[in-house]
Design an enzyme around this catalytic site. Structure first.
Site, PDB file in Angstrom:
ATOM      1  CG  ASP A 157       3.710  10.288  36.569  1.00 41.06           C
ATOM      2  OD1 ASP A 157       2.580  10.323  37.001  1.00 41.06           O
ATOM      3  OD2 ASP A 157       4.124   9.377  35.482  1.00 41.06           O
TER       4      ASP A 157
HETATM    5  C1  BGC Z   1       0.810   8.173  35.320  1.00 42.28           C
HETATM    6  C2  BGC Z   1       0.484   9.342  34.636  1.00 42.28           C
HETATM    7  C3  BGC Z   1      -0.732   9.752  34.827  1.00 42.28           C
HETATM    8  C4  BGC Z   1      -0.955  10.117  36.554  1.00 42.28           C
HETATM    9  C5  BGC Z   1      -2.291  10.239  37.099  1.00 42.28           C
HETATM   10  C6  BGC Z   1       0.620   8.150  36.935  1.00 42.28           C
HETATM   11  O1  BGC Z   1       0.785   7.019  37.527  1.00 42.28           O
HETATM   12  O2  BGC Z   1       2.089   7.803  34.949  1.00 42.28           O
HETATM   13  O3  BGC Z   1       0.618   9.212  33.220  1.00 42.28           O
HETATM   14  O4  BGC Z   1      -1.002  10.869  34.130  1.00 42.28           O
HETATM   15  O5  BGC Z   1      -0.530   8.871  37.091  1.00 42.28           O
HETATM   16  O6  BGC Z   1      -3.217   9.355  36.679  1.00 42.28           O
END
Ligand code: BGC
Length: 730
Positions: free
Chosen positions: A257
């Site tokens: 993530d």
């Molecule tokens: C989120 C993810 C997301 C990623 C990219 C993160 O903060 O938890 O679900 O895909 O950001 O935007």
């Protein structure tokens, strides 16, 4: 130099034949590419080069990998190295209903259609990885991100995630199933350490991921931000190396993530393949390119060069990344994709229509007939608010979004529709709550006036995509309705008793006001076709058939995660223990005999159904058998409609504590008025197993079980008793 050029030319020349490669040939191809890469090139592939891409190997024509959120539409383009939108004018898309709505359809083939459509849009937008779907289990209604997931039941989420992934990946776009694992709240998500039993882990929190990998054949997985048993999930030895890659045989790419990596050696050794989103401040390795400062960049290269980590470690990551590239951007038979097509809008509308749940309907408040002498007062900010804005990373830039009010106005040509906002909240901002721009009292007064002049009132309220509502990066602060809506409902009720509510939310809310309203529709976040789909159901053009994918507790304390104090939710800021263990959602309500307000699987229709003739093909089964449950459903009313027949199983006298019942099968059946449909559900006896911590494996208990058949977890029409005679291990 000459040699390198020659090699790269030969390699490029072979690209044309890629469509013919089967997986063995792809592996052989990767074998031939790996020796061509320098250590530096290999390391470069393992980390971001921008907010949403990782580098290829330009000298060899190996493409970059481009990613986009997900999960219910392809996000607008983000700048190279900031979270600001890039400001493109050609990146608007179809916003599909958020995944709670998809889950509420209980319709596997719609999940496939959804996956195909969003995958086509991702392909058109030239994305290699779509960052979704999300299958974290709905543990508490306070989780700000529940709307992005598929509810509280592992079986339901497993059934729906598989066709979604297959649909996306048909387009040569990898699904990236997230957030692996135990990211069941936003509060302290970047560090909270989750402690959970093996049983709850395997029985509740992992099944949807396992189905995604083993049945859906997902090409990528996103690690979660939080820790599990003291180790960050993005480099968690047990979750990634042991369970995901070894036990489940995952051959795809693990992506962090954004900012989920915290340590170079752990990232190298414990299953991470691509590091994304780590902060780029504090340049250490490079003053030119901050991405070289990532854990899996400069520091990783150094470790490899100093032989602190073997080269086979980076080779495995690169092999996985190349495999993903062959499955996506280098698959020369890759379809071209499409965006904003009528077909995609139709899928979005259909999912929305089938996912809307009718929860209360006294004296047939719904459907509301369009008549010349009818005056409807539509009240509430959510009737006009764009719900694709805000919410965090799932925010979308749709080509259009039909608001509830717009949909109602378009549909109701004879009746008079008036609108009053009634309450207001601030504009959505990530991580910040903005004050409402309007005066609360005057809004309420105007709404009450409008209600007093109308024949009936339709209140469109609920939560929204603001911080501390249904939004990433924070949990809800209150279980009841925010922004003065309770007071407003009271005032509307005092003025006009013909009051119906459309609840726009991705979460359960407290509803002590429920006795005051005649009708209640749970409307989720429906995307592009919101107003159309809502008007379809409100008017009766579409008969509602959605079922709740999670329980609505009466009080927050009635939810299992909240029954054990702070250490269970939200934790003490460092640690958290999932004390309700396997008893999540309806499993808790049922087993502890705590009546919910609305139960999992519940949802009304404008017609009535009866379920009868429920029978199993045998009464006694061996552990490798399949149980066949047959039944009949009759549409008793005068309207066509669909019913979801649900089969739950419970062990009678178990050697371990078990939930009273667990969903093991469902089927959605569409029936014309008066018609009878025969259905059947197949349950593998294998699926009755529990995770036996003493042997670290699944175990099927012999003895008697109930199969409960009904149309909600607490509306059971028939209880069959069967027995399992042969233990799986005997
Ligand atoms: C989120 C993810 C997301 C990623 C990219 C993160 O903060 O938890 O679900 O895909 O950001 O935007």
């Amino acid at each position: 130099m000459k040699k390198i050029l020659l090699i790269s030319f030969t390699w490029l020349g072979s690209l044309a034949a890629i469509a013919q490669y089967n997986s063995q040939e792809i592996e052989a191809k990767i074998d031939s590419i790996l020796p061509l890469l320098t250590l530096k090139e290999k390391v470069a592939m393992c980390h971001a080069q921008s907010k949403f891409s990782s580098p290829g190997v330009p000298r060899l024509g190996i493409p970059e990998v481009w990613m986009s959120d997900g999960p219910h539409g392809v996000r607008a383009e983000i700048s190279w190295d900031s979270w600001a939108y890039a400001g493109w004018t050609n990146d608007s898309i179809t916003a599909f209903p958020a995944l709670t709505c998809l889950a509420a359809t209980f319709n596997d083939s719609l999940a496939h259609a959804y996956g195909v459509a969003v995958g086509e849009e991702a392909r058109y937008r030239e994305k290699d990885i779509l960052l979704g779907p999300g299958v974290n289990i709905y543990r508490t209604p306070m989780n700000g991100r529940n709307f992005e997931y598929m509810g509280e039941d592992p079986y339901l989420a497993s059934r729906l995630v598989v066709p979604y992934i297959k649909g996306v990946q048909k387009n040569g776009v990898a699904a990236c199933v997230k957030h692996f694992a135990l990211n069941n709240q936003e509060r302290w998500r970047d560090h909270i350490n989750v402690e959970v039993s093996d049983r709850a882990l395997y029985e509740i929190y992992l099944p949807a991921f396992k189905a995604a990998v083993q049945e859906g054949k997902a090409w990528s997985i996103m690690g979660a931000y939080n820790q599990f048993r003291g180790q960050y999930c993005c480099h968690n030895e047990l979750l990634l190396n042991q369970i995901l890659k070894k036990d489940w045989g995952f051959d795809g790419v693990v992506v962090t993530d954004w900012g989920g990596a915290h340590d170079t050696k752990e990232s190298a050794l414990y299953g991470l393949d691509i590091e994304m989103g780590t902060g780029t401040n504090g340049l250490t390795y490079s003053k030119v390119n901050a991405y070289e400062n990532y854990y899996l960049a400069g520091p990783f290269l150094e470790m490899l060069e100093e032989k602190e980590v073997e080269e086979s470690v980076v080779d495995d990551k690169v092999r996985r990344i190349l495999r993903l590239i062959y499955r996506t951007s280098l698959a020369s038979n890759r379809p071209l994709g499409s965006v904003n097509t009528a077909a995609h809008h139709a899928v979005a509308r259909k999912v929305a229509q089938e996912g809307i749940v009718l929860l209360k309907n006294d004296n047939d408040f719904f459907p509301i007939e369009d008549k010349p002498d009818l005056k409807i007062a539509v009240i509430g900010e959510n009737a006009i608010r764009m719900m694709t804005k805000g919410g965090g990373s799932s925010e979308l830039k749709p080509q259009f979004e039909i608001s509830p009010l717009q949909g109602i106005e378009e549909r109701y040509k004879k009746a008079t529709i008036t609108y009053s906002m009634g309450y207001a909240s601030g504009a959505p901002s990530y991580g910040r709550e903005n004050p409402p721009p309007f005066d609360k009292d005057s809004l309420q007064q105007a709404a009450v006036q409008a209600a007093s002049e109308a024949d009936l009132v339709l209140f469109v309220g609920g939560l929204n995509k603001n911080h501390h509502q249904d939004c990433e990066g924070g949990d809800r602060k209150q279980f009841d309705l925010p922004f003065g809506q309770i007071e407003l409902i009271d005032a509307l009720y005092a003025t006009n008793k013909k009051l119906g509510v459309v609840m726009v939310s991705g979460n359960a809310v407290e509803m002590s006001w429920l006795p005051k309203v005649k009708g209640l529709i749970q409307a989720w976040y429906l995307g592009t076709e919101t107003g159309h789909a809502l008007a379809d159901v409100i008017s009766g053009d579409v008969n509602p058939s959605g079922k709740l994918p999670f329980s609505f507790p009466k009080n927050l304390e009635d939810n299992g995660a909240h029954a054990f104090g702070k250490i269970s939710y939200p934790g003490d800021s460092i640690n958290q223990q999932y004390k309700e263990d396997i008893l999540v959602g309806y499993r808790w309500h049922d087993t502890k005999k705590i009546e919910p307000l609305f139960s999992f699987g519940y949802g009304m229709s404008y017609t009535d159904f009866s379920i009868s003739q429920v029978a199993s093909d045998k009464t006694s089964y061996a552990s490798d058998d399949q149980i066949l449950v047959t039944y009949e459903v009759k549409n008793l009313g005068g309207l066509a409609g669909a019913e979801v027949v649900q089969a739950y199983v419970g062990k009678i006298k178990s050697s371990v504590s078990r939930a009273t019942k667990e969903l093991k099968g469902y089927q959605k059946i569409m029936l014309q008025p008066g018609k009878v449909g025969k259905g059947q559900l197949k349950i593998n006896v294998n699926d009755l197993a529990y995770y036996d911590e003493s042997i670290s494996d699944w175990k099927i208990e012999t003895g008697d079980y109930y199969i409960f058949v009904g149309n909600a977890s607490n509306e059971i029409v028939k209880k069959l008793r069967i027995s399992v005679t042969k233990d799986s291990k005997s």
